[in-house]
Scaffold this motif. Sequence first.
Motif, PDB file in Angstrom:
ATOM      1  N   LYS A  44      -2.788   2.323   9.193  1.00  0.00           N
ATOM      2  CA  LYS A  44      -1.514   2.819   8.642  1.00  0.00           C
ATOM      3  C   LYS A  44      -0.506   3.145   9.736  1.00  0.00           C
ATOM      4  O   LYS A  44      -0.869   3.571  10.840  1.00  0.00           O
ATOM      5  N   ASP A  61       0.861  -1.184   0.000  1.00  0.00           N
ATOM      6  CA  ASP A  61       0.000   0.000   0.000  1.00  0.00           C
ATOM      7  C   ASP A  61       0.897   1.233   0.000  1.00  0.00           C
ATOM      8  O   ASP A  61       2.125   1.128  -0.052  1.00  0.00           O
ATOM      9  N   SER A 117       1.901   5.771  10.807  1.00  0.00           N
ATOM     10  CA  SER A 117       1.929   7.201  10.476  1.00  0.00           C
ATOM     11  C   SER A 117       3.201   7.910  10.899  1.00  0.00           C
ATOM     12  O   SER A 117       3.401   9.072  10.536  1.00  0.00           O
ATOM     13  N   ASP A 128       2.241   6.783  -3.354  1.00  0.00           N
ATOM     14  CA  ASP A 128       0.999   6.022  -3.205  1.00  0.00           C
ATOM     15  C   ASP A 128       1.024   4.668  -3.913  1.00  0.00           C
ATOM     16  O   ASP A 128       0.156   3.837  -3.659  1.00  0.00           O
ATOM     17  N   GLU A 153       3.835   5.861   3.606  1.00  0.00           N
ATOM     18  CA  GLU A 153       3.424   7.078   4.314  1.00  0.00           C
ATOM     19  C   GLU A 153       4.608   7.848   4.883  1.00  0.00           C
ATOM     20  O   GLU A 153       4.614   9.074   4.915  1.00  0.00           O
ATOM     21  N   TRP A 176       0.694   2.325   4.609  1.00  0.00           N
ATOM     22  CA  TRP A 176      -0.727   2.305   4.974  1.00  0.00           C
ATOM     23  C   TRP A 176      -1.204   0.897   5.310  1.00  0.00           C
ATOM     24  O   TRP A 176      -2.252   0.745   5.926  1.00  0.00           O
TER      25      TRP A 176
END
Length: 432
Positions: free
Chosen positions: A97, A52, A99, A332, A55, A72
């Motif tokens: 996620k 994914d 972070s 992303d 981040e 994520w």
Amino acid sequence: MRPGDPTPTSRNLNPLMHPFSRARERTRALNAVKMERMFAKPFVDSLEGHIDAVEVLCRRPGSLTAVASGSWDGGIILHNLSTRKPIAKIPQAHKGKASGLSFSPDGQRLLSCGVDRNVKLWAVGSDSTNTEVPFNVFPGKAAFNSIDHHRTEPLFATASNTVQIWDETKSAAISNLTFPTSTETITSVRFNMSESSVLASIGSDRTFTLYDIRTGKAERRVVMQMQSNALSWSPTFPTTILLASEDHNLYTFDIRHLEAPTQIYKAHVAAVMSCDWSPTGLEFVSGGWDRTVRIWQEGKGRAPEVYHTKRMQRVSSTIFTGDARFVLSGSDDGNVRIWKAKASDKLGVVTARERAAMEYRDSLKDRWRVDNEVDRVARTRHLPKSVHQTNKLKNTMLEARRVKDERRRKHTRAGENKPKPERKKLVIAEQV
């Protein structure tokens, strides 16, 4: 002369005897910038493993090759940049996620936080046998957005709906630093690299705040026009901080004078999501929602270096490596990409003769940068079509706004509506 010696040559340095020397030098300078653009191949490799969006990225202190990334999908991977292989994988470090990531000063422990309201401490040193079980877990009351470790002591700060200071040896927060009247969500926190008791944070209500953990309270706070998404302290100027803003720009502030930024950096055509200083403090990298990575020279607010690929999506994290030679970006599409900090640099062994030729070409480019043709070639960057079209639209909108303000001033009473410098427009209010 001895037998075999080269024949001595005499040179007359009178410029009148060499009428074409400047023309030849200009041609060499033009060829030098053209060669730089021809050999500009910045992409090095892609580090895979996440399923994914990536981040957050964090480099290990004292290491040139170890970098941690959080995704994520809740997974954390510790990468080795020289072998391009993972050192350690923690597939389900967090539910939801991951972070925030931060290494301890010795690089033996890794702190991670996530939206599952937990901060976890991982042992990632060379003698660690099991990295999949956290060394310690610190439960919180709200989802965490960012984390940063103190430079010398076993303390760390977290950002959620409040800014909290934690001790590695205690299970609960030891102090709460948020402004008494504050209602924002804190999105990022960073300790100052020189004065390690000073902490900076940015919030969702467009605020930038400075704290002192010795007094346990917020010292200064400014409210800006738009929200900031990331911040980074300069490693060489302790009072300088860089903010990545939602209004497509980056700003450097001197924390002694927060009424206006010292420099505005304009080139992104969408929100800037991340920023990080080079260890030298002479340049910094930013990544944005416009799917580009940009490298800026400190003090030069325009014409940065632009990196992009066809498959790279929105960039949410960017960092420099410890030797300032490479840049990493997380996007992303789940990839961590490695780029050269200088696009035309040669990787591998460089002989003394090559080094001398490169230095000569660099001096030519600097000397002839005032020439229109040399400057045009040096500044030319090929952008993706979507970025190029968005940039044209943005320039049209800005020009329309400028014309509108000019006409409004022209038709109002003199002195009622004086033009205001753009730097003075950014900060709305300052609270001490």
